[in-house]
Write a protein that holds these residues in place. Structure first.
Motif, PDB file in Angstrom:
ATOM      1  N   PRO A  94       0.948  -0.810   0.014  1.00 38.12           N
ATOM      2  CA  PRO A  94      -0.147   0.033   0.157  1.00 38.12           C
ATOM      3  C   PRO A  94       0.763   1.165   0.362  1.00 38.12           C
ATOM      4  O   PRO A  94       2.168   1.207   1.640  1.00 38.12           O
ATOM      5  CB  PRO A  94      -0.875  -0.426   1.121  1.00 38.12           C
ATOM      6  CG  PRO A  94      -0.224  -0.946   2.398  1.00 38.12           C
ATOM      7  CD  PRO A  94       0.698  -1.811   1.317  1.00 38.12           C
ATOM      8  N   ILE A  95       0.585   1.910  -1.057  1.00 42.59           N
ATOM      9  CA  ILE A  95       1.394   3.202  -1.448  1.00 42.59           C
ATOM     10  C   ILE A  95       1.623   4.120  -0.287  1.00 42.59           C
ATOM     11  O   ILE A  95       2.371   5.035   0.717  1.00 42.59           O
ATOM     12  CB  ILE A  95       1.026   4.259  -1.932  1.00 42.59           C
ATOM     13  CG1 ILE A  95       1.004   3.397  -3.635  1.00 42.59           C
ATOM     14  CG2 ILE A  95       2.105   5.005  -2.718  1.00 42.59           C
ATOM     15  CD1 ILE A  95       0.461   3.552  -4.748  1.00 42.59           C
ATOM     16  N   TRP A  96       0.601   3.815   0.917  1.00 43.94           N
ATOM     17  CA  TRP A  96       0.329   5.025   1.965  1.00 43.94           C
ATOM     18  C   TRP A  96       1.174   4.325   3.326  1.00 43.94           C
ATOM     19  O   TRP A  96       1.221   5.385   4.148  1.00 43.94           O
ATOM     20  CB  TRP A  96      -1.191   5.216   2.549  1.00 43.94           C
ATOM     21  CG  TRP A  96      -1.895   3.603   2.734  1.00 43.94           C
ATOM     22  CD1 TRP A  96      -2.235   3.441   1.306  1.00 43.94           C
ATOM     23  CD2 TRP A  96      -1.681   3.355   4.002  1.00 43.94           C
ATOM     24  NE1 TRP A  96      -3.060   2.767   2.034  1.00 43.94           N
ATOM     25  CE2 TRP A  96      -2.832   2.494   3.144  1.00 43.94           C
ATOM     26  CE3 TRP A  96      -1.633   3.621   5.376  1.00 43.94           C
ATOM     27  CZ2 TRP A  96      -3.713   0.893   4.041  1.00 43.94           C
ATOM     28  CZ3 TRP A  96      -2.036   2.351   6.000  1.00 43.94           C
ATOM     29  CH2 TRP A  96      -2.716   0.955   5.477  1.00 43.94           C
ATOM     30  N   ALA A  97       1.499   3.232   3.098  1.00 44.43           N
ATOM     31  CA  ALA A  97       2.035   2.517   4.262  1.00 44.43           C
ATOM     32  C   ALA A  97       3.586   2.317   4.296  1.00 44.43           C
ATOM     33  O   ALA A  97       5.048   2.473   4.729  1.00 44.43           O
ATOM     34  CB  ALA A  97       1.730   0.815   4.520  1.00 44.43           C
ATOM     35  N   ILE A  98       4.221   3.132   2.617  1.00 43.39           N
ATOM     36  CA  ILE A  98       5.544   3.026   2.064  1.00 43.39           C
ATOM     37  C   ILE A  98       6.061   3.839   2.806  1.00 43.39           C
ATOM     38  O   ILE A  98       6.247   5.368   2.873  1.00 43.39           O
ATOM     39  CB  ILE A  98       5.909   3.040   1.305  1.00 43.39           C
ATOM     40  CG1 ILE A  98       5.412   1.643   0.527  1.00 43.39           C
ATOM     41  CG2 ILE A  98       7.811   3.240   0.488  1.00 43.39           C
ATOM     42  CD1 ILE A  98       5.093   1.605  -1.173  1.00 43.39           C
ATOM     43  N   GLY A  99       7.065   3.722   3.872  1.00 47.54           N
ATOM     44  CA  GLY A  99       7.852   4.706   4.576  1.00 47.54           C
ATOM     45  C   GLY A  99       7.343   5.406   5.656  1.00 47.54           C
ATOM     46  O   GLY A  99       7.979   6.443   6.174  1.00 47.54           O
ATOM     47  N   THR A 100       6.089   5.312   6.039  1.00 42.50           N
ATOM     48  CA  THR A 100       5.100   6.035   6.434  1.00 42.50           C
ATOM     49  C   THR A 100       5.042   5.909   8.243  1.00 42.50           C
ATOM     50  O   THR A 100       4.829   6.117   9.306  1.00 42.50           O
ATOM     51  CB  THR A 100       4.022   6.279   6.086  1.00 42.50           C
ATOM     52  OG1 THR A 100       3.348   4.866   6.680  1.00 42.50           O
ATOM     53  CG2 THR A 100       3.673   6.675   4.693  1.00 42.50           C
ATOM     54  N   GLY A 101       5.438   4.058   8.303  1.00 43.66           N
ATOM     55  CA  GLY A 101       5.454   3.755  10.028  1.00 43.66           C
ATOM     56  C   GLY A 101       4.301   3.252   9.857  1.00 43.66           C
ATOM     57  O   GLY A 101       3.780   2.815  10.741  1.00 43.66           O
ATOM     58  N   ARG A 102       2.834   3.541   8.892  1.00 38.71           N
ATOM     59  CA  ARG A 102       1.692   3.264   9.455  1.00 38.71           C
ATOM     60  C   ARG A 102       1.677   2.366   8.787  1.00 38.71           C
ATOM     61  O   ARG A 102       2.053   1.038   7.322  1.00 38.71           O
ATOM     62  CB  ARG A 102       0.857   4.141   8.570  1.00 38.71           C
ATOM     63  CG  ARG A 102       0.522   6.106   9.232  1.00 38.71           C
ATOM     64  CD  ARG A 102      -0.119   6.934   8.497  1.00 38.71           C
ATOM     65  NE  ARG A 102      -1.233   5.933   8.277  1.00 38.71           N
ATOM     66  CZ  ARG A 102      -1.610   7.060   6.786  1.00 38.71           C
ATOM     67  NH1 ARG A 102      -1.508   7.493   5.866  1.00 38.71           N
ATOM     68  NH2 ARG A 102      -3.251   6.251   6.630  1.00 38.71           N
TER      69      ARG A 102
END
Ligand code: PGA
Length: 261
Positions: free
Chosen positions: A175-183
């Protein structure tokens, strides 16, 4: 553990992205020592292309494999700055990551181009790790599974077959929103997506082949969440960015996979 996870060895792949210098090769040597006696996992490091030859040497005599982060759709030619599948192989790569969301976004790579790259990579004997994943807007709109399975279908070569090594394919759900975000998504969201991807692969290649294709999860996998994520049904490993840069972190994730194997 889920029986679907036990059929195939887990793939733990490190994506160093645009990080790592020759001094980082010590991490690969440490990784090699750390996994020397482990069973049930395949461990891969994808460093920047400039480090591949040296990384392959650093991994020699250990189970660590090395791979590329992308390749060109053509086998050779006048493509300044690009890297061919043939060159990756020559440098010691066994795998190549294709269709990573950072390339889809910054290099504007469409699924049709990624399908061409898949063909070239397979013809040159590289095992592809095909990345797919949704934006946060798509997730919020509630149709992530539909969009991501479509992306998978469009990124697979139309004539992809056993001859081309379809069983060697790994699909990375990131999931793009999980990459490198800690989510990270919930384990339920991961389970639903991996199940949808498995069904899509079964529809295309049949149940037996689909069961051999590893569907790995990527996006903020860390030592503290790896065990929970890797235990999700239909999760056959992880694609790890930031936490693969330090061998101690990557080893902790690998050990979590071994405990589940
Ligand atoms: P991350 O990256 O683990 O740093 O979130 C994953 C990836 O992009 O492959």
């Amino acid at each position: 553990m889920d029986s679907e996870n036990s059929k195939i060895s887990q793939l733990l792949a490190g994506n160093w992205k645009m990080n790592g210098l020759r001094s980082s090769l010590a991490e690969i040597r440490a990784l090699g020592r750390g996994i020397a006696d482990l069973q049930g996992v395949e461990v891969l490091v994808c460093p920047p292309a400039t480090l591949l030859t040296e990384a392959a040497k650093a991994a020699e005599g250990s189970p660590v494999l090395v791979g590329g982060q992308d390749c060109h759709a053509q086998k050779a030619g006048a493509f300044t700055g690009e890297i061919s599948a043939v060159s990756l192989r020559d440098a010691g790569a066994k795998y190549v990551i294709l269709g990573h969301s950072e390339r889809r976004q910054y290099q504007v790579e469409a699924s049709a181009l990624i399908a061409e790259k898949m063909t070239t990579a397979c013809e040159e004997g590289l095992k592809p790790i095909l990345c797919v994943g949704e934006t946060e807007a798509v997730r919020d709109a509630g149709n992530a599974e539909q969009i991501v399975t479509k992306q998978l279908e469009a990124s697979l070569p139309k004539d992809f077959s056993l001859d081309m090594g379809v069983q060697e394919l790994a699909v990375a759900y990131e999931p793009i929103w999980a990459i490198g975000t800690g989510r990270t998504p919930t384990t339920e969201q991961i389970a639903d997506m991996h199940s949808a991807l498995r069904v899509s692969l079964s529809n295309r290649f049949g149940m037996d082949i689909s069961a051999q294709i590893r569907i790995i999860y990527g996006g903020s996998v860390k030592p503290n969440n790896a065990a929970e994520i890797l235990a999700v049904p239909n999760v056959d490993g992880a694609l790890v960015g930031g936490a693969s840069l330090k061998s101690a972190d990557f080893l902790a994730i690998i050990h979590a996979a071994v405990r589940l194997a």
